[in-house]
Design a protein around this motif. Sequence first.
Motif, PDB file in Angstrom:
ATOM      1  N   ARG A  62      -1.633  16.785  17.043  1.00 52.98           N
ATOM      2  CA  ARG A  62      -2.090  16.211  15.782  1.00 52.98           C
ATOM      3  C   ARG A  62      -0.929  16.065  14.812  1.00 52.98           C
ATOM      4  O   ARG A  62      -0.017  16.894  14.793  1.00 52.98           O
ATOM      5  CB  ARG A  62      -3.206  17.067  15.178  1.00 52.98           C
ATOM      6  N   ILE A  63      -0.986  15.004  14.019  1.00 55.19           N
ATOM      7  CA  ILE A  63       0.077  14.721  13.066  1.00 55.19           C
ATOM      8  C   ILE A  63      -0.532  14.373  11.715  1.00 55.19           C
ATOM      9  O   ILE A  63      -1.725  14.055  11.605  1.00 55.19           O
ATOM     10  CB  ILE A  63       0.967  13.542  13.537  1.00 55.19           C
ATOM     11  N   SER A  64       0.295  14.438  10.687  1.00 47.61           N
ATOM     12  CA  SER A  64      -0.045  13.914   9.369  1.00 47.61           C
ATOM     13  C   SER A  64       0.993  12.858   9.017  1.00 47.61           C
ATOM     14  O   SER A  64       2.150  12.942   9.446  1.00 47.61           O
ATOM     15  CB  SER A  64      -0.047  15.033   8.322  1.00 47.61           C
ATOM     16  N   VAL A  65       0.575  11.850   8.256  1.00 39.36           N
ATOM     17  CA  VAL A  65       1.444  10.722   7.950  1.00 39.36           C
ATOM     18  C   VAL A  65       1.359  10.387   6.467  1.00 39.36           C
ATOM     19  O   VAL A  65       0.270  10.395   5.886  1.00 39.36           O
ATOM     20  CB  VAL A  65       1.060   9.471   8.773  1.00 39.36           C
ATOM     21  N   GLU A  66       2.511  10.114   5.872  1.00 38.69           N
ATOM     22  CA  GLU A  66       2.564   9.612   4.506  1.00 38.69           C
ATOM     23  C   GLU A  66       3.399   8.335   4.476  1.00 38.69           C
ATOM     24  O   GLU A  66       4.537   8.335   4.960  1.00 38.69           O
ATOM     25  CB  GLU A  66       3.186  10.645   3.569  1.00 38.69           C
ATOM     26  N   PHE A  67       2.824   7.265   3.968  1.00 35.94           N
ATOM     27  CA  PHE A  67       3.559   6.017   3.759  1.00 35.94           C
ATOM     28  C   PHE A  67       3.854   5.891   2.267  1.00 35.94           C
ATOM     29  O   PHE A  67       2.944   5.672   1.465  1.00 35.94           O
ATOM     30  CB  PHE A  67       2.734   4.807   4.207  1.00 35.94           C
ATOM     31  N   SER A  68       5.124   6.036   1.889  1.00 36.62           N
ATOM     32  CA  SER A  68       5.487   5.782   0.499  1.00 36.62           C
ATOM     33  C   SER A  68       5.528   4.275   0.230  1.00 36.62           C
ATOM     34  O   SER A  68       5.400   3.842  -0.911  1.00 36.62           O
ATOM     35  CB  SER A  68       6.838   6.406   0.170  1.00 36.62           C
ATOM     36  N   ARG A  69       5.646   3.513   1.309  1.00 38.12           N
ATOM     37  CA  ARG A  69       5.532   2.060   1.203  1.00 38.12           C
ATOM     38  C   ARG A  69       5.000   1.501   2.501  1.00 38.12           C
ATOM     39  O   ARG A  69       5.434   1.893   3.585  1.00 38.12           O
ATOM     40  CB  ARG A  69       6.885   1.411   0.886  1.00 38.12           C
ATOM     41  N   LEU A 106       0.812  -1.206   0.000  1.00 36.90           N
ATOM     42  CA  LEU A 106       0.000   0.000   0.000  1.00 36.90           C
ATOM     43  C   LEU A 106       0.850   1.262   0.000  1.00 36.90           C
ATOM     44  O   LEU A 106       2.007   1.249   0.415  1.00 36.90           O
ATOM     45  CB  LEU A 106      -0.907   0.035   1.234  1.00 36.90           C
ATOM     46  N   ARG A 107       0.233   2.342  -0.468  1.00 34.23           N
ATOM     47  CA  ARG A 107       0.736   3.699  -0.244  1.00 34.23           C
ATOM     48  C   ARG A 107      -0.419   4.470   0.373  1.00 34.23           C
ATOM     49  O   ARG A 107      -1.515   4.537  -0.192  1.00 34.23           O
ATOM     50  CB  ARG A 107       1.191   4.331  -1.555  1.00 34.23           C
ATOM     51  N   LEU A 108      -0.168   5.038   1.533  1.00 39.53           N
ATOM     52  CA  LEU A 108      -1.231   5.677   2.296  1.00 39.53           C
ATOM     53  C   LEU A 108      -0.807   7.069   2.747  1.00 39.53           C
ATOM     54  O   LEU A 108       0.381   7.335   2.953  1.00 39.53           O
ATOM     55  CB  LEU A 108      -1.577   4.851   3.543  1.00 39.53           C
ATOM     56  N   SER A 109      -1.788   7.917   2.934  1.00 40.75           N
ATOM     57  CA  SER A 109      -1.540   9.207   3.564  1.00 40.75           C
ATOM     58  C   SER A 109      -2.755   9.579   4.403  1.00 40.75           C
ATOM     59  O   SER A 109      -3.886   9.192   4.090  1.00 40.75           O
ATOM     60  CB  SER A 109      -1.255  10.299   2.527  1.00 40.75           C
ATOM     61  N   ALA A 110      -2.523  10.300   5.480  1.00 38.84           N
ATOM     62  CA  ALA A 110      -3.605  10.738   6.367  1.00 38.84           C
ATOM     63  C   ALA A 110      -3.226  12.088   6.946  1.00 38.84           C
ATOM     64  O   ALA A 110      -2.049  12.366   7.196  1.00 38.84           O
ATOM     65  CB  ALA A 110      -3.841   9.722   7.479  1.00 38.84           C
ATOM     66  N   ARG A 111      -4.216  12.935   7.162  1.00 37.85           N
ATOM     67  CA  ARG A 111      -3.972  14.284   7.630  1.00 37.85           C
ATOM     68  C   ARG A 111      -4.703  14.544   8.949  1.00 37.85           C
ATOM     69  O   ARG A 111      -5.791  14.016   9.182  1.00 37.85           O
ATOM     70  CB  ARG A 111      -4.455  15.308   6.593  1.00 37.85           C
ATOM     71  N   ASP A 112      -4.083  15.356   9.775  1.00 38.78           N
ATOM     72  CA  ASP A 112      -4.723  15.892  10.977  1.00 38.78           C
ATOM     73  C   ASP A 112      -5.240  14.781  11.892  1.00 38.78           C
ATOM     74  O   ASP A 112      -6.394  14.789  12.310  1.00 38.78           O
ATOM     75  CB  ASP A 112      -5.854  16.837  10.584  1.00 38.78           C
ATOM     76  N   LEU A 113      -4.369  13.843  12.212  1.00 40.51           N
ATOM     77  CA  LEU A 113      -4.720  12.743  13.109  1.00 40.51           C
ATOM     78  C   LEU A 113      -4.382  13.112  14.547  1.00 40.51           C
ATOM     79  O   LEU A 113      -3.281  13.584  14.833  1.00 40.51           O
ATOM     80  CB  LEU A 113      -3.953  11.478  12.729  1.00 40.51           C
ATOM     81  N   LYS A 114      -5.316  12.889  15.445  1.00 35.96           N
ATOM     82  CA  LYS A 114      -5.054  13.120  16.860  1.00 35.96           C
ATOM     83  C   LYS A 114      -4.276  11.948  17.430  1.00 35.96           C
ATOM     84  O   LYS A 114      -4.658  10.787  17.265  1.00 35.96           O
ATOM     85  CB  LYS A 114      -6.368  13.289  17.625  1.00 35.96           C
ATOM     86  N   VAL A 115      -3.167  12.242  18.113  1.00 37.31           N
ATOM     87  CA  VAL A 115      -2.365  11.185  18.732  1.00 37.31           C
ATOM     88  C   VAL A 115      -3.024  10.807  20.053  1.00 37.31           C
ATOM     89  O   VAL A 115      -2.930  11.523  21.049  1.00 37.31           O
ATOM     90  CB  VAL A 115      -0.915  11.650  18.964  1.00 37.31           C
ATOM     91  N   ASP A 116      -3.711   9.680  20.042  1.00 35.42           N
ATOM     92  CA  ASP A 116      -4.371   9.180  21.244  1.00 35.42           C
ATOM     93  C   ASP A 116      -4.245   7.667  21.271  1.00 35.42           C
ATOM     94  O   ASP A 116      -3.568   7.065  20.427  1.00 35.42           O
ATOM     95  CB  ASP A 116      -5.839   9.627  21.300  1.00 35.42           C
ATOM     96  N   ASP A 117      -4.865   7.031  22.259  1.00 39.47           N
ATOM     97  CA  ASP A 117      -4.748   5.582  22.395  1.00 39.47           C
ATOM     98  C   ASP A 117      -5.268   4.855  21.164  1.00 39.47           C
ATOM     99  O   ASP A 117      -4.710   3.821  20.757  1.00 39.47           O
ATOM    100  CB  ASP A 117      -5.503   5.103  23.638  1.00 39.47           C
TER     101      ASP A 117
END
Length: 222
Positions: free
Chosen positions: A45-52, A12-23
């Motif tokens: 809050r964080i954003s994440v991109e997985f190139s792989r 997969l290649r995934l991306s997500a924006r404005d995630l709250k860091v919680d349990d």
Amino acid sequence: VWRRCAKQAWDLRLSARDLKVDDNLLKAAPQAISDVLKALSVQGRISVEFSRLAYRDAAGGGGGTGPGAGPDIDFASKIMLDDASMDLGFPAEHVKSTIDLAGLVREGEIHRLAGKISADSLTIAGRAGTNFKAEIAKSTDDPLIQISHIGGALAGGDVAGDLQYDYGGNGPGKYDLGLVLREADVTPLTNSDDKNIRGHVKASLQLSGVAGQANNRRGHGD
């Protein structure tokens, strides 16, 4: 973008924006990502991109819970923090940072990690810091994440240090920190209006404790 392969494998290649860091996020994220966020005590809050993000089921695909039952995961990611908080052995707020991280998970356990932290700006005890950098690594089979070559500018001086995070055991992770501040300007460091207080200072700190427990710290400095 995702592609399913044979034998219950996903690429997969995934991306997500404005995630709250919680349990909920820490449980849902790959363990390697979760453990790094815990090691750095990231909040906000964080954003994440997985190139792989390559995911393969446990051997046999039965979804068991015994030894060797966890998945194998290979990943390359970028984690973006904007006005978040984190802890590199010292609490930092208003962090604008990027974490480039790649790793391998084998049978559900972190096998290897490598990455870099780059923080353009942050605030430490109300004092502005800039150009903070560090390296992340897990290069052995022990449950240890090394955050080394910590460096940055604070109060006109330079900060340098190393942090070791031990995530073994059932409770919260434990850390050991060594930190040195060189040639810092006393005036912004003390935040004093007294014009008679001036000069430069060098200080060092050795600190160990339990992640997330400010009252469970011990150490010394000079």
